[in-house]
Write a protein that holds these residues in place. Structure first.
Motif, PDB file in Angstrom:
ATOM      1  N   THR A   1      78.050   1.792  22.586  1.00 11.12           N
ATOM      2  CA  THR A   1      77.054   0.812  22.358  1.00 11.12           C
ATOM      3  C   THR A   1      77.615  -0.737  22.344  1.00 11.12           C
ATOM      4  O   THR A   1      78.657  -1.107  22.446  1.00 11.12           O
ATOM      5  CB  THR A   1      76.435   0.685  20.791  1.00 11.12           C
ATOM      6  N   VAL A   2      76.541  -1.452  22.240  1.00  8.56           N
ATOM      7  CA  VAL A   2      76.835  -2.787  22.244  1.00  8.56           C
ATOM      8  C   VAL A   2      76.355  -3.692  21.014  1.00  8.56           C
ATOM      9  O   VAL A   2      75.333  -3.407  20.680  1.00  8.56           O
ATOM     10  CB  VAL A   2      76.423  -3.654  23.712  1.00  8.56           C
ATOM     11  N   THR A   3      77.229  -4.379  20.405  1.00 11.62           N
ATOM     12  CA  THR A   3      76.961  -4.951  19.068  1.00 11.62           C
ATOM     13  C   THR A   3      75.908  -6.180  19.389  1.00 11.62           C
ATOM     14  O   THR A   3      75.709  -6.342  20.523  1.00 11.62           O
ATOM     15  CB  THR A   3      78.074  -5.601  18.154  1.00 11.62           C
ATOM     16  N   PRO A   4      75.217  -6.638  18.359  1.00 13.07           N
ATOM     17  CA  PRO A   4      74.444  -7.891  18.647  1.00 13.07           C
ATOM     18  C   PRO A   4      75.178  -8.945  19.083  1.00 13.07           C
ATOM     19  O   PRO A   4      74.675  -9.872  19.875  1.00 13.07           O
ATOM     20  CB  PRO A   4      73.799  -8.285  17.145  1.00 13.07           C
ATOM     21  N   ARG A   5      76.423  -9.085  18.844  1.00 15.32           N
ATOM     22  CA  ARG A   5      77.189 -10.290  19.628  1.00 15.32           C
ATOM     23  C   ARG A   5      77.517 -10.126  20.604  1.00 15.32           C
ATOM     24  O   ARG A   5      78.118 -10.854  21.676  1.00 15.32           O
ATOM     25  CB  ARG A   5      78.466 -10.386  18.443  1.00 15.32           C
ATOM     26  N   GLY A   6      77.655  -8.772  21.230  1.00 10.72           N
ATOM     27  CA  GLY A   6      77.950  -8.446  22.583  1.00 10.72           C
ATOM     28  C   GLY A   6      79.270  -7.516  22.648  1.00 10.72           C
ATOM     29  O   GLY A   6      79.745  -7.478  23.625  1.00 10.72           O
ATOM     30  N   MET A   7      79.979  -7.296  21.502  1.00 11.06           N
ATOM     31  CA  MET A   7      81.177  -6.504  21.696  1.00 11.06           C
ATOM     32  C   MET A   7      80.862  -5.090  22.089  1.00 11.06           C
ATOM     33  O   MET A   7      79.663  -4.432  21.348  1.00 11.06           O
ATOM     34  CB  MET A   7      81.775  -6.315  20.130  1.00 11.06           C
ATOM     35  N   ARG A   8      81.338  -4.345  22.914  1.00  9.03           N
ATOM     36  CA  ARG A   8      81.321  -2.932  23.159  1.00  9.03           C
ATOM     37  C   ARG A   8      82.142  -2.222  22.413  1.00  9.03           C
ATOM     38  O   ARG A   8      83.284  -2.218  22.060  1.00  9.03           O
ATOM     39  CB  ARG A   8      81.804  -2.834  24.692  1.00  9.03           C
TER      40      ARG A   8
ATOM     41  N   ASP B   1      86.550 -11.663  16.940  1.00 10.95           N
ATOM     42  CA  ASP B   1      87.046 -12.419  18.291  1.00 10.95           C
ATOM     43  C   ASP B   1      87.475 -11.104  19.446  1.00 10.95           C
ATOM     44  O   ASP B   1      88.283 -11.412  20.342  1.00 10.95           O
ATOM     45  CB  ASP B   1      88.742 -12.651  17.714  1.00 10.95           C
ATOM     46  N   MET B   2      87.100  -9.791  19.036  1.00 11.07           N
ATOM     47  CA  MET B   2      87.069  -8.860  20.054  1.00 11.07           C
ATOM     48  C   MET B   2      86.055  -8.872  20.912  1.00 11.07           C
ATOM     49  O   MET B   2      84.928  -9.026  20.608  1.00 11.07           O
ATOM     50  CB  MET B   2      87.430  -7.611  19.422  1.00 11.07           C
ATOM     51  N   GLU B   3      86.169  -8.327  22.188  1.00 10.16           N
ATOM     52  CA  GLU B   3      85.391  -8.043  23.261  1.00 10.16           C
ATOM     53  C   GLU B   3      84.854  -6.392  23.282  1.00 10.16           C
ATOM     54  O   GLU B   3      83.833  -6.018  23.731  1.00 10.16           O
ATOM     55  CB  GLU B   3      85.551  -8.524  24.510  1.00 10.16           C
ATOM     56  N   VAL B   4      85.994  -5.409  22.969  1.00 11.58           N
ATOM     57  CA  VAL B   4      85.687  -4.022  23.119  1.00 11.58           C
ATOM     58  C   VAL B   4      86.730  -3.673  21.825  1.00 11.58           C
ATOM     59  O   VAL B   4      87.675  -3.983  21.366  1.00 11.58           O
ATOM     60  CB  VAL B   4      86.342  -3.595  24.461  1.00 11.58           C
ATOM     61  N   LEU B   5      85.940  -2.513  21.103  1.00 14.22           N
ATOM     62  CA  LEU B   5      86.613  -1.956  20.015  1.00 14.22           C
ATOM     63  C   LEU B   5      86.466  -0.453  20.534  1.00 14.22           C
ATOM     64  O   LEU B   5      85.543  -0.011  20.627  1.00 14.22           O
ATOM     65  CB  LEU B   5      85.978  -2.227  18.786  1.00 14.22           C
TER      66      LEU B   5
ATOM     67  N   ASP C   1      93.730  -7.790  30.989  1.00  7.05           N
ATOM     68  CA  ASP C   1      93.040  -8.428  32.271  1.00  7.05           C
ATOM     69  C   ASP C   1      92.116  -9.348  31.897  1.00  7.05           C
ATOM     70  O   ASP C   1      90.988  -9.444  32.043  1.00  7.05           O
ATOM     71  CB  ASP C   1      92.523  -7.536  33.253  1.00  7.05           C
ATOM     72  N   GLY C   2      92.454 -10.223  30.707  1.00 13.10           N
ATOM     73  CA  GLY C   2      91.503 -11.389  30.264  1.00 13.10           C
ATOM     74  C   GLY C   2      90.434 -10.680  29.105  1.00 13.10           C
ATOM     75  O   GLY C   2      89.678 -11.551  28.577  1.00 13.10           O
ATOM     76  N   VAL C   3      90.317  -9.329  28.753  1.00  9.09           N
ATOM     77  CA  VAL C   3      89.446  -8.789  28.063  1.00  9.09           C
ATOM     78  C   VAL C   3      90.155  -8.505  26.509  1.00  9.09           C
ATOM     79  O   VAL C   3      91.168  -7.681  26.633  1.00  9.09           O
ATOM     80  CB  VAL C   3      88.599  -7.659  28.570  1.00  9.09           C
ATOM     81  N   ARG C   4      89.511  -8.869  25.482  1.00  9.85           N
ATOM     82  CA  ARG C   4      90.287  -8.706  24.238  1.00  9.85           C
ATOM     83  C   ARG C   4      89.852  -7.237  23.567  1.00  9.85           C
ATOM     84  O   ARG C   4      88.481  -7.046  23.172  1.00  9.85           O
ATOM     85  CB  ARG C   4      89.799  -9.799  23.337  1.00  9.85           C
ATOM     86  N   PHE C   5      90.826  -6.378  23.334  1.00  7.08           N
ATOM     87  CA  PHE C   5      90.508  -5.133  22.969  1.00  7.08           C
ATOM     88  C   PHE C   5      90.922  -5.132  21.839  1.00  7.08           C
ATOM     89  O   PHE C   5      92.116  -5.564  21.220  1.00  7.08           O
ATOM     90  CB  PHE C   5      91.418  -4.212  23.874  1.00  7.08           C
ATOM     91  N   ALA C   6      90.438  -4.152  20.731  1.00  6.47           N
ATOM     92  CA  ALA C   6      91.101  -3.549  19.342  1.00  6.47           C
ATOM     93  C   ALA C   6      90.784  -2.201  19.372  1.00  6.47           C
ATOM     94  O   ALA C   6      89.904  -1.735  20.099  1.00  6.47           O
ATOM     95  CB  ALA C   6      90.550  -4.398  18.449  1.00  6.47           C
ATOM     96  N   ALA C   7      91.894  -1.444  18.663  1.00  8.17           N
ATOM     97  CA  ALA C   7      91.500   0.037  18.640  1.00  8.17           C
ATOM     98  C   ALA C   7      91.879   0.246  16.987  1.00  8.17           C
ATOM     99  O   ALA C   7      92.837  -0.499  16.248  1.00  8.17           O
ATOM    100  CB  ALA C   7      92.665   0.813  19.322  1.00  8.17           C
ATOM    101  N   VAL C   8      91.173   1.017  16.456  1.00  4.08           N
ATOM    102  CA  VAL C   8      91.027   1.526  15.090  1.00  4.08           C
ATOM    103  C   VAL C   8      90.549   2.726  14.884  1.00  4.08           C
ATOM    104  O   VAL C   8      89.780   3.352  15.704  1.00  4.08           O
ATOM    105  CB  VAL C   8      90.504   0.337  14.071  1.00  4.08           C
TER     106      VAL C   8
END
Length: 164
Positions: free
Chosen positions: A121-128, A106-110, A80-87
């Motif tokens: 948490t949220v990173t300094p760049r804003g990734m969740r 390039d990710m918004e959520v990890l 839905d327009g949000v870039r996710f990654a999983a590791v």
């Protein structure tokens, strides 16, 4: 249209539990997507979850060739327009936010696992950064856990850590 997520990791079946808890399966039934951040141990867990919902998963350090043949080390998907990654692994907690910003620019959520320690948490760049803990092996935590969330209108919302 909203996408309901179930986030889990470190199921360690059959080593830590014989099966997924009923609460996980019920949550999978209401989810549009299950994100599993590795350490399934048994491929039957992947097979079972796929009977309940679409699954985005990665392999972890305790997963064998059967799971590594089916799953990537890092998975990416736009939901839905949000870039996710999983590791599975992100290393030690110290400076995690800065390291993940550099590793996933390039990710918004990890979504990650390995530690069995819930993390939001949220990173300094804003990734969740989200770690759902483990639904089967609490280790040093007071309870086993999983997370749910909703992605809607290019936003991650309603992130909830659920004690099992």
């Amino acid at each position: 249209m909203a996408t309901r997520l179930l986030l889990i990791s470190d199921t360690h079946i059959p080593g830590r539990a014989r099966r997924l808890p009923d609460a996980v399966l019920k949550a999978a039934d209401t989810a549009d997507l299950v994100i599993h951040a590795g350490d399934w141990v048994a491929a039957s867990v992947l097979d079972e979850l796929e009977q309940h919902a679409d699954v985005l998963g990665v392999w972890g350090n305790n997963d064998g060739a059967d799971l590594r043949d089916r799953l990537p080390e890092v998975a990416r998907r736009t939901i839905d327009g949000v870039r996710f990654a999983a590791v599975h692994e992100t290393g030690q907690a110290t400076r995690r936010e800065m390291r993940m910003d550099a590793a996933y620019p390039d990710m918004e959520v990890l979504v990650f696992g390995h530690s069995h320690i819930p993390w939001d948490t949220v990173t300094p760049r804003g990734m969740r950064l989200l770690n759902p803990g483990s639904p089967t092996d609490r280790r040093r935590q007071p309870v086993c856990t999983m997370m749910t969330a909703v992605v809607d209108d290019r936003r991650l919302r309603d992130v909830e850590l659920i004690a099992l």
